[in-house]
Write a protein that holds these residues in place. Structure first.
Motif, PDB file in Angstrom:
ATOM      1  N   LEU A  32       0.830  -1.207   0.000  1.00  0.00           N
ATOM      2  CA  LEU A  32       0.000   0.000   0.000  1.00  0.00           C
ATOM      3  C   LEU A  32       0.868   1.262   0.000  1.00  0.00           C
ATOM      4  N   TRP A  33       1.934   1.295   0.789  1.00  0.00           N
ATOM      5  CA  TRP A  33       2.832   2.448   0.798  1.00  0.00           C
ATOM      6  C   TRP A  33       3.507   2.619  -0.551  1.00  0.00           C
ATOM      7  N   ALA A  34       3.920   1.512  -1.179  1.00  0.00           N
ATOM      8  CA  ALA A  34       4.570   1.591  -2.493  1.00  0.00           C
ATOM      9  C   ALA A  34       3.591   2.133  -3.540  1.00  0.00           C
ATOM     10  N   LEU A  35       2.346   1.656  -3.523  1.00  0.00           N
ATOM     11  CA  LEU A  35       1.332   2.153  -4.463  1.00  0.00           C
ATOM     12  C   LEU A  35       1.044   3.632  -4.227  1.00  0.00           C
ATOM     13  N   LEU A  36       0.959   4.043  -2.985  1.00  0.00           N
ATOM     14  CA  LEU A  36       0.728   5.452  -2.665  1.00  0.00           C
ATOM     15  C   LEU A  36       1.899   6.311  -3.146  1.00  0.00           C
ATOM     16  N   LEU A  37       3.120   5.834  -2.945  1.00  0.00           N
ATOM     17  CA  LEU A  37       4.295   6.566  -3.385  1.00  0.00           C
ATOM     18  C   LEU A  37       4.337   6.691  -4.913  1.00  0.00           C
ATOM     19  N   VAL A  38       3.999   5.624  -5.630  1.00  0.00           N
ATOM     20  CA  VAL A  38       3.957   5.662  -7.092  1.00  0.00           C
ATOM     21  C   VAL A  38       2.878   6.632  -7.566  1.00  0.00           C
ATOM     22  N   PHE A  39       1.715   6.610  -6.945  1.00  0.00           N
ATOM     23  CA  PHE A  39       0.615   7.489  -7.322  1.00  0.00           C
ATOM     24  C   PHE A  39       0.982   8.957  -7.098  1.00  0.00           C
ATOM     25  N   VAL A  40       1.554   9.283  -5.944  1.00  0.00           N
ATOM     26  CA  VAL A  40       1.954  10.666  -5.651  1.00  0.00           C
ATOM     27  C   VAL A  40       3.070  11.090  -6.599  1.00  0.00           C
ATOM     28  N   GLY A  41       4.008  10.196  -6.872  1.00  0.00           N
ATOM     29  CA  GLY A  41       5.082  10.507  -7.812  1.00  0.00           C
ATOM     30  C   GLY A  41       4.549  10.769  -9.207  1.00  0.00           C
ATOM     31  N   LEU A  42       3.580   9.983  -9.660  1.00  0.00           N
ATOM     32  CA  LEU A  42       2.978  10.162 -10.980  1.00  0.00           C
ATOM     33  C   LEU A  42       2.232  11.495 -11.060  1.00  0.00           C
ATOM     34  N   LEU A  43       1.471  11.830 -10.037  1.00  0.00           N
ATOM     35  CA  LEU A  43       0.771  13.116 -10.020  1.00  0.00           C
ATOM     36  C   LEU A  43       1.759  14.277 -10.018  1.00  0.00           C
ATOM     37  N   GLY A  44       2.826  14.165  -9.238  1.00  0.00           N
ATOM     38  CA  GLY A  44       3.845  15.214  -9.221  1.00  0.00           C
ATOM     39  C   GLY A  44       4.524  15.365 -10.573  1.00  0.00           C
ATOM     40  N   TYR A  45       4.820  14.251 -11.228  1.00  0.00           N
ATOM     41  CA  TYR A  45       5.447  14.287 -12.545  1.00  0.00           C
ATOM     42  C   TYR A  45       4.536  14.971 -13.559  1.00  0.00           C
ATOM     43  N   ILE A  46       3.263  14.603 -13.572  1.00  0.00           N
ATOM     44  CA  ILE A  46       2.313  15.210 -14.507  1.00  0.00           C
ATOM     45  C   ILE A  46       2.179  16.704 -14.221  1.00  0.00           C
ATOM     46  N   PHE A  47       2.095  17.068 -12.948  1.00  0.00           N
ATOM     47  CA  PHE A  47       1.943  18.481 -12.589  1.00  0.00           C
ATOM     48  C   PHE A  47       3.147  19.289 -13.057  1.00  0.00           C
ATOM     49  N   VAL A  48       4.353  18.804 -12.786  1.00  0.00           N
ATOM     50  CA  VAL A  48       5.558  19.540 -13.176  1.00  0.00           C
ATOM     51  C   VAL A  48       5.745  19.510 -14.683  1.00  0.00           C
ATOM     52  N   TYR A  49       5.613  18.337 -15.288  1.00  0.00           N
ATOM     53  CA  TYR A  49       5.872  18.175 -16.717  1.00  0.00           C
ATOM     54  C   TYR A  49       4.890  18.979 -17.562  1.00  0.00           C
ATOM     55  N   CYS A  50       3.630  18.948 -17.212  1.00  0.00           N
ATOM     56  CA  CYS A  50       2.617  19.612 -18.034  1.00  0.00           C
ATOM     57  C   CYS A  50       2.447  21.086 -17.696  1.00  0.00           C
ATOM     58  N   ASN A  51       2.950  21.552 -16.585  1.00  0.00           N
ATOM     59  CA  ASN A  51       2.825  22.964 -16.237  1.00  0.00           C
ATOM     60  C   ASN A  51       4.097  23.750 -16.485  1.00  0.00           C
ATOM     61  N   PHE A  52       5.156  23.080 -16.907  1.00  0.00           N
ATOM     62  CA  PHE A  52       6.419  23.773 -17.158  1.00  0.00           C
ATOM     63  C   PHE A  52       6.350  24.489 -18.493  1.00  0.00           C
ATOM     64  N   THR A  53       6.638  25.795 -18.488  1.00  0.00           N
ATOM     65  CA  THR A  53       6.636  26.600 -19.707  1.00  0.00           C
ATOM     66  C   THR A  53       8.038  26.619 -20.292  1.00  0.00           C
ATOM     67  N   LEU A  54       8.174  26.102 -21.514  1.00  0.00           N
ATOM     68  CA  LEU A  54       9.466  26.103 -22.199  1.00  0.00           C
ATOM     69  C   LEU A  54       9.828  27.497 -22.680  1.00  0.00           C
ATOM     70  N   SER A  55       8.864  28.169 -23.281  1.00  0.00           N
ATOM     71  CA  SER A  55       9.128  29.510 -23.785  1.00  0.00           C
ATOM     72  C   SER A  55       7.848  30.324 -23.764  1.00  0.00           C
ATOM     73  N   LYS A  56       8.035  31.630 -23.858  1.00  0.00           N
ATOM     74  CA  LYS A  56       6.915  32.559 -23.857  1.00  0.00           C
ATOM     75  C   LYS A  56       7.237  33.581 -24.932  1.00  0.00           C
ATOM     76  N   GLY A  57       6.279  33.890 -25.793  1.00  0.00           N
ATOM     77  CA  GLY A  57       6.589  34.823 -26.863  1.00  0.00           C
ATOM     78  C   GLY A  57       5.363  35.327 -27.584  1.00  0.00           C
ATOM     79  N   THR A  58       5.631  35.962 -28.723  1.00  0.00           N
ATOM     80  CA  THR A  58       4.566  36.490 -29.562  1.00  0.00           C
ATOM     81  C   THR A  58       4.833  36.082 -31.000  1.00  0.00           C
ATOM     82  N   THR A  59       3.796  36.056 -31.782  1.00  0.00           N
ATOM     83  CA  THR A  59       3.897  35.859 -33.221  1.00  0.00           C
ATOM     84  C   THR A  59       2.748  36.613 -33.866  1.00  0.00           C
ATOM     85  N   SER A  60       2.936  37.017 -35.109  1.00  0.00           N
ATOM     86  CA  SER A  60       1.891  37.777 -35.776  1.00  0.00           C
ATOM     87  C   SER A  60       1.677  37.260 -37.183  1.00  0.00           C
TER      88      SER A  60
END
Length: 143
Positions: free
Chosen positions: A24-52
């Motif tokens: 149960l602890w291992a499953l909880l750790l994997v689940f929290v790690g997966l959520l943390g990975y998704i949160f960081v990976y998908c919320n990280f901004t590589l660049s910010k800019g404009t185009t026209s």
């Protein structure tokens, strides 16, 4: 039941409880790690800019997650610089983007076919409800 059998049975039950708790602890750790990975990976901004360019279309599409998707004509691309430009030697240079905000999508819908400047953030990976591309437009300005 003999004393030996009783000790073996109690030991097996104790080991079973510890294994379940460890699992149960291992499953909880994997689940929290997966959520943390998704949160960081998908919320990280590589660049910010404009185009026209000229806004060619803005659509609201999707099967499970409906998102606003658009295309911007940033100009023409000359396929062969040695030949005089015509429709056979030039191609439209399109830029696809996603719009997570309904307000910005409404502004873009009004500006379709006009020259605009788009302000965007490029994500490592956009979540499915944010859009189909990694370029997320958060503001627009008419040129």
């Amino acid at each position: 039941m003999s004393e030996f059998e009783q000790v073996v049975k109690e030991g097996a039950q104790s080991i079973g409880k510890k294994l379940r708790r460890l699992l149960l602890w291992a499953l909880l750790l994997v689940f929290v790690g997966l959520l943390g990975y998704i949160f960081v990976y998908c919320n990280f901004t590589l660049s910010k800019g404009t185009t026209s360019g000229t806004l060619t279309n803005i659509t609201y599409k999707g099967i499970l997650f409906k998102t606003h998707e658009g295309n911007l004509n940033t100009g023409t691309l000359t396929l062969n610089p040695n030949i005089a430009p015509d429709s056979k030697t030039q191609a439209m240079n399109g830029w696809n983007f996603s719009v997570p905000s309904g307000e910005v999508a409404a502004k873009l819908d009004e500006l379709q076919g006009q020259k605009v400047k788009l302000f965007y953030r490029k994500k490592v990976k956009a979540l499915p409800w944010q859009g189909k591309t990694n370029y997320l437009v958060y503001d627009v300005k008419k040129l």
